[in-house]
Design a protein around this motif. Structure first.
Motif, short mmCIF file in Angstrom:
data_model
loop_
_atom_site.label_atom_id
_atom_site.label_comp_id
_atom_site.label_asym_id
_atom_site.label_seq_id
_atom_site.Cartn_x
_atom_site.Cartn_y
_atom_site.Cartn_z
N GLU A 356 -1.98 -20.38 12.06
CA GLU A 356 -1.47 -19.38 11.12
C GLU A 356 -0.41 -18.49 11.77
N ARG A 360 3.41 -18.20 10.50
CA ARG A 360 3.93 -16.89 10.10
C ARG A 360 5.26 -16.59 10.81
N ARG A 363 8.10 -18.94 9.46
CA ARG A 363 8.64 -18.51 8.17
C ARG A 363 9.61 -17.33 8.36
N SER A 524 9.14 -13.13 3.98
CA SER A 524 8.41 -14.27 4.51
C SER A 524 6.91 -14.13 4.33
N THR A 525 6.45 -12.91 4.06
CA THR A 525 5.04 -12.65 3.81
C THR A 525 4.94 -11.46 2.87
N SER A 546 7.18 -10.90 10.62
CA SER A 546 7.68 -11.04 9.26
C SER A 546 9.18 -10.81 9.23
#
Length: 553
Positions: A356, A360, A363, A524-525, A546
């Protein structure tokens, strides 16, 4: 070694430069063996690429770069070329290649093919002639044959090392069976290096360029563009573990000044054709300044920015490499290129930590990259958030580079696993009707990462890429142009691109507060609810790892 002189006649300013499609293009790399299988034999091919061109158009890229599909024994996945003007039956026919160019153009996509000039396959007609002709023959002058050192010539001519491990020299048996000369191969022994001081070598490759340009190809990615010329006299490098110095130190067989004359001659050929045909140099150089020499106005149009690719997920390091890349590209009137992964490098989800956390960061890195000035390269599958496959069965590994390490960990097969297109079982739509397994097995965890699963999900990684690429086309400040850095707290980056656009990046593992840039466009999040506001004095807290795009107010 100092950088070649960069002071050539340049446009007065970015505003005066002629518009060119490649200056801000998003180019998608297809590793042909692993993209899509059109005939059901488990290996990707030209027909498979043709069937997936509409996907690339809908994804939002501008061009597709396709790795070698030429006649080859496949000792190095096709980078051991026996004939550049023939299509290997594994990948289709010349008609398939011509149809691919036409169909891509009909969809508004440019097409870039690979060319491999540093070496040939050992099965190339020239190398077979050289082996049969014997020492001192004209046939051997096209390659780098040398007598060995030591008693009876039993030691390599110098201390150069292969990129794939071990000496860069192999001794042959002469036609009479006696131990003979050694030949240079900076890669696999099945890939003998050419001598680019030989006029036949230059003439042959100019004919290859024209062969494909006449068929409408829009450009070439030049494999090992830094390697064609070796230092006169072939002196020792003077140290071991030379591959670890690639891109950071001077080597007598890479990045020699004479290589630039070759690129200038190729540029003249490209410029003689209509439609902005381009050259993209895969060039490793010890500094960004020396890399910029490959993209002077009369050489290649672009060079891969491996300094950016190799930078850790760290705000200070990223800012330095971005600023240096933009500055040196502007010195020669070029734009920088940005790339996070390719077929030779471990996928960046894995490089950024995997799981993850790695996804993250990947991205966020995608939004950072797509907001930078210049051209961006995407490697197939990064838009799906794919990780490196590190548990492939040893008996299936094919990459010769794996021999550099005892456990095979230096191999590149893990980033070359066939793409998952759809369905619930391997090969996930890679082969038509699932009638065969892919040439490498896709892991079960990819079941939820297929194109089919992610296509309609705006929160997926594919959804993020689709929206980012669409916005990149629509927002005037993105693509080519200037970048202005803004003050940012430790661990963060903030910059603007023209009036009205800002990008924020938190490359740390902790929340970071920055002045509120304006109206949120894409993130991105998930961001805090306060991010939807536009108060210029307010702060916004960026989540760890992020990135976000904003309409700057």
């Amino acid at each position: 070694m100092s950088a070649p002189a960069l002071s050539q006649t340049l446009p007065d300013s970015p505003e005066n430069r002629p518009a060119a499609w490649w200056r801000d293009a998003v180019i998608y790399q297809v590793y042909i063996r692993s993209f899509a299988d059109g005939n059901g034999d488990g290996v990707g091919d030209l027909l498979g690429v043709r069937t997936r061109l509409p996907y690339l158009r809908e994804l939002g890229v501008d061009a597709v770069w396709i790795t070698p599909f030429y006649a080859s024994p496949m000792a190095d996945g096709g980078y051991d070329v026996a004939e550049h003007r023939e299509v290997d039956p594994l990948f289709g026919t010349l008609g398939d290649a011509e149809a691919l160019i036409a169909e891509a153009h009909a969809l508004g996509l440019k097409v870039i093919f690979d060319i491999v000039p540093n070496h040939t396959s050992a099965a190339h007609r020239w190398f077979r002639e050289a082996l049969a002709a014997g020492p001192g023959s004209a046939a051997r002058e096209r390659y780098l044959f040398r007598p060995g050192k030591g008693e009876d010539g039993g030691l390599p001519p110098n201390d150069w090392e292969s990129v794939f491990g071990g000496p860069a020299w192999t001794r042959i048996a002469e036609p009479d069976g006696s131990p003979g000369e050694w030949y240079l191969h900076l890669f696999d022994p099945a890939q003998p290096d050419l001598d680019w001081r030989h006029p036949e070598v230059r003439a042959e490759h100019e004919e290859i360029l024209r062969f494909w340009l006449d068929r409408g190809v829009d450009g070439f990615r030049i494999d090992v563009a830094h390697g064609m010329v070796k230092q006169e006299g072939l002196p020792d490098a003077g140290y071991t573990d030379q591959i670890e110095m690639l891109g950071s130190s001077v080597l007598p067989y890479f990045d020699q000044d004479e290589v630039h004359e070759i690129h200038r001659s190729w540029r003249r050929i490209l410029d003689s054709y209509p439609g902005e045909r381009i050259a993209v140099a895969e060039a490793w150089a010890p500094s960004i300044e020396r890399l910029a020499a490959y993209v002077r106005p009369d050489e290649a149009h672009q060079a891969f920015n491996f300094h950016f690719l190799g930078t850790a997920w760290d705000a200070d390091a990223l800012r330095r490499v971005i600023a240096d890349s933009v500055r040196t590209a502007e010195l020669v009137g070029a734009t920088s290129t940005w790339v996070l992964s390719n077929h030779d490098i471990r996928r960046h989800v894995t490089r950024y930590g995997g799981g993850e956390a790695g996804l993250r960061r990947a991205r966020a890195a995608a939004l950072l990259m797509l907001a930078l000035p210049g051209s961006a390269y995407l490697y197939q599958g990064e838009e799906l958030g794919l990780e490196e496959v590190l548990d492939l069965p040893e008996e299936l590994l094919q990459d010769p580079q794996r021999l550099r390490s005892a456990d095979g960990s230096s191999g590149r097969d893990g980033c070359r696993v066939p793409l998952p297109w759809g369905g619930e079982e391997s090969p996930y739509g890679f082969t038509p009707l699932g009638i065969a397994e892919g040439w490498l097995p896709a892991p079960a965890r990819w079941r939820g990462l297929t194109v089919e699963k992610q296509w309609e999900d705006p929160s997926s990684t594919l959804g993020l890429y689709r929206r980012a690429l669409k916005l990149r086309r629509e927002i005037p400040g993105l693509g080519d142009g200037r970048l202005e850095w803004r003050d940012a707290p430790r661990g963060a980056l903030v910059f603007t691109r023209g009036p009205g656009f800002a990008c924020t990046v938190n490359a740390s593992g902790q929340p970071v507060a920055v002045p509120h840039p304006g109206r949120l466009i894409l993130a991105s999040t998930a961001l805090p609810d306060a991010a939807q506001g536009c108060a210029p004095a307010a702060e916004i807290v960026l989540p760890p790892d992020s990135a976000a795009w904003w309409h700057a107010g």
